[in-house]
Design a protein around this motif. Structure first.
Motif, PDB file in Angstrom:
ATOM      1  N   PHE A 198       3.621  -7.853  -6.263  1.00  0.00           N
ATOM      2  CA  PHE A 198       4.733  -8.808  -6.340  1.00  0.00           C
ATOM      3  C   PHE A 198       4.686  -9.802  -5.197  1.00  0.00           C
ATOM      4  O   PHE A 198       4.220  -9.482  -4.104  1.00  0.00           O
ATOM      5  CB  PHE A 198       6.087  -8.090  -6.412  1.00  0.00           C
ATOM      6  N   PHE A 199       5.108 -11.015  -5.507  1.00  0.00           N
ATOM      7  CA  PHE A 199       5.240 -12.034  -4.473  1.00  0.00           C
ATOM      8  C   PHE A 199       6.296 -13.053  -4.856  1.00  0.00           C
ATOM      9  O   PHE A 199       6.632 -13.206  -6.025  1.00  0.00           O
ATOM     10  CB  PHE A 199       3.903 -12.714  -4.144  1.00  0.00           C
ATOM     11  N   SER A 200       6.826 -13.710  -3.819  1.00  0.00           N
ATOM     12  CA  SER A 200       7.796 -14.784  -4.042  1.00  0.00           C
ATOM     13  C   SER A 200       7.041 -16.094  -3.951  1.00  0.00           C
ATOM     14  O   SER A 200       6.059 -16.192  -3.205  1.00  0.00           O
ATOM     15  CB  SER A 200       8.858 -14.796  -2.950  1.00  0.00           C
ATOM     16  N   THR A 201       7.525 -17.094  -4.693  1.00  0.00           N
ATOM     17  CA  THR A 201       6.908 -18.412  -4.581  1.00  0.00           C
ATOM     18  C   THR A 201       7.953 -19.413  -4.097  1.00  0.00           C
ATOM     19  O   THR A 201       9.120 -19.312  -4.465  1.00  0.00           O
ATOM     20  CB  THR A 201       6.366 -18.915  -5.935  1.00  0.00           C
ATOM     21  N   MET A 228      14.140  -2.496  -5.603  1.00  0.00           N
ATOM     22  CA  MET A 228      14.244  -2.027  -6.991  1.00  0.00           C
ATOM     23  C   MET A 228      12.954  -1.335  -7.424  1.00  0.00           C
ATOM     24  O   MET A 228      12.981  -0.325  -8.124  1.00  0.00           O
ATOM     25  CB  MET A 228      14.586  -3.203  -7.915  1.00  0.00           C
ATOM     26  N   LEU A 229      11.820  -1.880  -7.001  1.00  0.00           N
ATOM     27  CA  LEU A 229      10.523  -1.291  -7.393  1.00  0.00           C
ATOM     28  C   LEU A 229      10.283   0.034  -6.682  1.00  0.00           C
ATOM     29  O   LEU A 229       9.782   0.994  -7.271  1.00  0.00           O
ATOM     30  CB  LEU A 229       9.390  -2.273  -7.070  1.00  0.00           C
ATOM     31  N   LYS A 230      10.656   0.074  -5.418  1.00  0.00           N
ATOM     32  CA  LYS A 230      10.460   1.300  -4.627  1.00  0.00           C
ATOM     33  C   LYS A 230      11.267   2.442  -5.242  1.00  0.00           C
ATOM     34  O   LYS A 230      10.774   3.556  -5.389  1.00  0.00           O
ATOM     35  CB  LYS A 230      10.932   1.020  -3.195  1.00  0.00           C
ATOM     36  N   ARG A 231      12.519   2.132  -5.625  1.00  0.00           N
ATOM     37  CA  ARG A 231      13.383   3.146  -6.236  1.00  0.00           C
ATOM     38  C   ARG A 231      12.776   3.719  -7.511  1.00  0.00           C
ATOM     39  O   ARG A 231      13.076   4.830  -7.905  1.00  0.00           O
ATOM     40  CB  ARG A 231      14.738   2.520  -6.601  1.00  0.00           C
ATOM     41  N   MET A 232      11.948   2.905  -8.172  1.00  0.00           N
ATOM     42  CA  MET A 232      11.355   3.354  -9.437  1.00  0.00           C
ATOM     43  C   MET A 232      10.059   4.126  -9.208  1.00  0.00           C
ATOM     44  O   MET A 232       9.409   4.532 -10.164  1.00  0.00           O
ATOM     45  CB  MET A 232      11.093   2.164 -10.349  1.00  0.00           C
ATOM     46  N   GLY A 233       9.688   4.294  -7.955  1.00  0.00           N
ATOM     47  CA  GLY A 233       8.490   5.093  -7.659  1.00  0.00           C
ATOM     48  C   GLY A 233       7.186   4.367  -7.945  1.00  0.00           C
ATOM     49  O   GLY A 233       6.154   5.008  -8.136  1.00  0.00           O
ATOM     50  N   CYS A 234       7.231   3.033  -7.959  1.00  0.00           N
ATOM     51  CA  CYS A 234       5.993   2.285  -8.232  1.00  0.00           C
ATOM     52  C   CYS A 234       5.112   2.268  -6.978  1.00  0.00           C
ATOM     53  O   CYS A 234       5.584   2.376  -5.856  1.00  0.00           O
ATOM     54  CB  CYS A 234       6.318   0.844  -8.625  1.00  0.00           C
ATOM     55  N   LEU A 236       3.306   0.038  -4.707  1.00  0.00           N
ATOM     56  CA  LEU A 236       3.557  -1.389  -4.486  1.00  0.00           C
ATOM     57  C   LEU A 236       2.410  -2.105  -3.782  1.00  0.00           C
ATOM     58  O   LEU A 236       1.849  -1.602  -2.815  1.00  0.00           O
ATOM     59  CB  LEU A 236       4.831  -1.573  -3.654  1.00  0.00           C
ATOM     60  N   MET A 237       2.116  -3.287  -4.291  1.00  0.00           N
ATOM     61  CA  MET A 237       1.167  -4.158  -3.612  1.00  0.00           C
ATOM     62  C   MET A 237       1.972  -5.408  -3.243  1.00  0.00           C
ATOM     63  O   MET A 237       2.225  -6.268  -4.088  1.00  0.00           O
ATOM     64  CB  MET A 237       0.040  -4.504  -4.582  1.00  0.00           C
ATOM     65  N   ASP A 238       2.412  -5.424  -1.983  1.00  0.00           N
ATOM     66  CA  ASP A 238       3.303  -6.486  -1.523  1.00  0.00           C
ATOM     67  C   ASP A 238       2.462  -7.668  -1.065  1.00  0.00           C
ATOM     68  O   ASP A 238       1.757  -7.584  -0.062  1.00  0.00           O
ATOM     69  CB  ASP A 238       4.157  -5.929  -0.374  1.00  0.00           C
ATOM     70  N   GLN A 255      -6.099 -12.336  -7.671  1.00  0.00           N
ATOM     71  CA  GLN A 255      -6.224 -11.116  -6.871  1.00  0.00           C
ATOM     72  C   GLN A 255      -5.333 -10.002  -7.436  1.00  0.00           C
ATOM     73  O   GLN A 255      -5.770  -8.866  -7.584  1.00  0.00           O
ATOM     74  CB  GLN A 255      -5.762 -11.465  -5.457  1.00  0.00           C
ATOM     75  N   ALA A 256      -4.097 -10.363  -7.772  1.00  0.00           N
ATOM     76  CA  ALA A 256      -3.155  -9.359  -8.286  1.00  0.00           C
ATOM     77  C   ALA A 256      -3.649  -8.781  -9.607  1.00  0.00           C
ATOM     78  O   ALA A 256      -3.599  -7.572  -9.839  1.00  0.00           O
ATOM     79  CB  ALA A 256      -1.781  -9.992  -8.474  1.00  0.00           C
TER      80      ALA A 256
END
Ligand code: AMP
Ligand code: MG
Length: 422
Positions: A198-201, A228-234, A236-238, A255-256
């Protein structure tokens, strides 16, 4: 559905498809067509299974409970020994404690002192709770009115040996974790976690801790998404914040897509945004842009980049959260292998606020749900409902869902309320 995937473009050319005003339900159904759960599995120790998804039917190797046992502290008796009317007096011949069974057998006229969880001795079929008995040495007097079979927990009454103790696709929360332990199982097979990049633009975004220049704002979506993603146990690639620069964006998407199952971005999907986001995405994959008939959260992009699913969320902080909670969360659970994906409870509540609402879009207003003195549900709006008012999400514990057709709501009317899952 078949593994031969329909092209997203093909599907988006259906007759009744209107990308400039896509109803919420239609967008959900559309996305669901393209979701194929992860296949890879891992063997994990029980504790590491929390928040993972079970990838096998767990067949119970035992009865739960393993033995027929007492649900009360009292005496184990034979119902045949009870007088139909009046008291019954029986002779105590021993004691059964949890984990320390009575090894003998009850004969006519006998009883055994028993504690909760202790194995019911052979010959006994009924428990009388201690509050209904009087002790006089080894002679125990039982009050009338006892029922045959009462307070007995039968072997296998929770889960029978050989039956499915927990089904494939179960999301393993604390209760499931305990249930697996109760089967005596210490290692299980789960689906591997989803890898989410995930990333912000946005050129205007700065990370917290840095000074703000003219016209700049802090990147809050990054943190709401992370949470929200952490809570779902994903897994993460920040990827941080990416500037509105075609070369940087293209390389971030590239890359993603090489490592992630799902790519989630915020910002850059509004109409009038630099068109290169569309151009890049269309070059790298198949992506559709919608204006969802909802408020907040109008613009949303969905598609595939290579094998990765892509969700392009709007930039406004409330819109990003609402679109995540209304579309992405459900999709991620399906991709994680959760079966069935649990519905979020919606209940009726009396609305205490006047709500402004124009027909044409489904609205997810932020509300505070509580109970009145009679236990009836009531809800009030959090106040200002703009899509940049992140305090509305912090203060809310529910969404007040107003249907597409609905107009203004006057205080006193009943509305649909969806409990907010964090
Ligand atoms: P956009 O969708 O990129 O047009 O952004 C819409 C609005 O959301 C603008 O006011 C942006 O400044 C704001 N915004 C975009 N991304 C973020 C972010 N990551 N955190 C906070 N606000 C944002
Ligand atoms: Mg932007």
């Amino acid at each position: 559905m078949s593994t031969q995937k329909k092209s997203i473009y093909e599907a988006s050319c259906a007759d009744d498809y209107d990308a400039s005003s896509m109803p919420v339900e239609k967008a959900r159904t559309f996305i669901a067509k393209f979701l194929e759960p992860v296949h890879d599995v891992l063997r994990v120790a029980l504790r590491d299974a929390l928040d993972r998804v079970l990838a096998e039917d767990l067949i119970s190797p035992i009865n739960v409970p393993a033995h027929t046992n007492s649900a009360m502290d009292g005496w184990a008796i034979r119902a045949d020994d009870l007088n139909v009317e009046g008291e019954s007096i029986l002779t105590e011949i021993g004691t059964a404690l949890a984990g320390r069974p009575f090894s003998g057998r009850l004969n006519a006229g006998e009883c055994v002192r028993i504690m909760t969880g202790a194995v019911v001795p052979q010959g006994a079929d009924t428990i009388v709770m201690q509050e209904r008995a009087q002790v006089n040495g080894s002679k125990i007097t039982f009050a009338p009115g006892q029922k045959q079979g009462q307070y007995i927990r039968h072997a296998g009454e929770d889960i029978k040996l050989g039956s499915v103790g927990l089904a494939k696709g179960s999301l393993i929360g604390p209760a499931a974790l305990g249930l697996i332990a109760s089967l005596g199982i210490s290692e299980i097979t789960v689906y591997r976690p989803l890898r989410v990049a995930f990333f912000s633009t946005g050129d205007e975004l700065r990370p917290p801790g840095a000074p703000l220049g003219e016209g700049e704002i802090y990147d809050s979506n990054h943190y709401t998404l992370y949470g929200m993603l952490k809570r779902m146990g994903c897994d993460l690639m920040d990827m941080g914040t990416v500037r509105d620069d075609p070369a940087l964006l293209e390389s971030a998407f590239q890359q993603a897509s090489e490592v992630a199952d799902v790519i989630i971005t915020s910002g850059g999907v509004s109409v009038g945004e630099a068109d290169y986001v569309k151009t890049i995405l269309n070059k790298l994959g198949e992506v559709v842009f919608w204006k969802i008939a909802m408020k907040p959260g109008r613009p949303l992009a969905y598609g595939k980049i290579g094998s990765a699913h892509f969700f392009g969320l709007p930039g406004n902080p409330v819109s990003a959260m609402v679109t995540f909670l209304q579309f992405v969360r459900h999709a991620l659970l399906a991709l994680m292998g959760v079966q069935p994906v649990p519905v979020i409870p919606v209940l009726k509540a009396k609305c205490l606020s006047n709500l402004k609402k124009a027909p044409g879009r489904t609205e997810f207003q932020r509300g505070i749900l509580s109970q009145d003195a009679n236990g009836e549900w009531m809800v009030k709006a959090t106040g200002e409902q703009g899509s940049g008012i992140l305090t509305s999400m912090v203060n809310a514990n529910c969404f007040i869902i107003l249907s597409e057709q609905s107009g203004n709501i006057e205080a006193g009317n009943v509305v649909d309320v969806q409990v907010m899952i964090s």
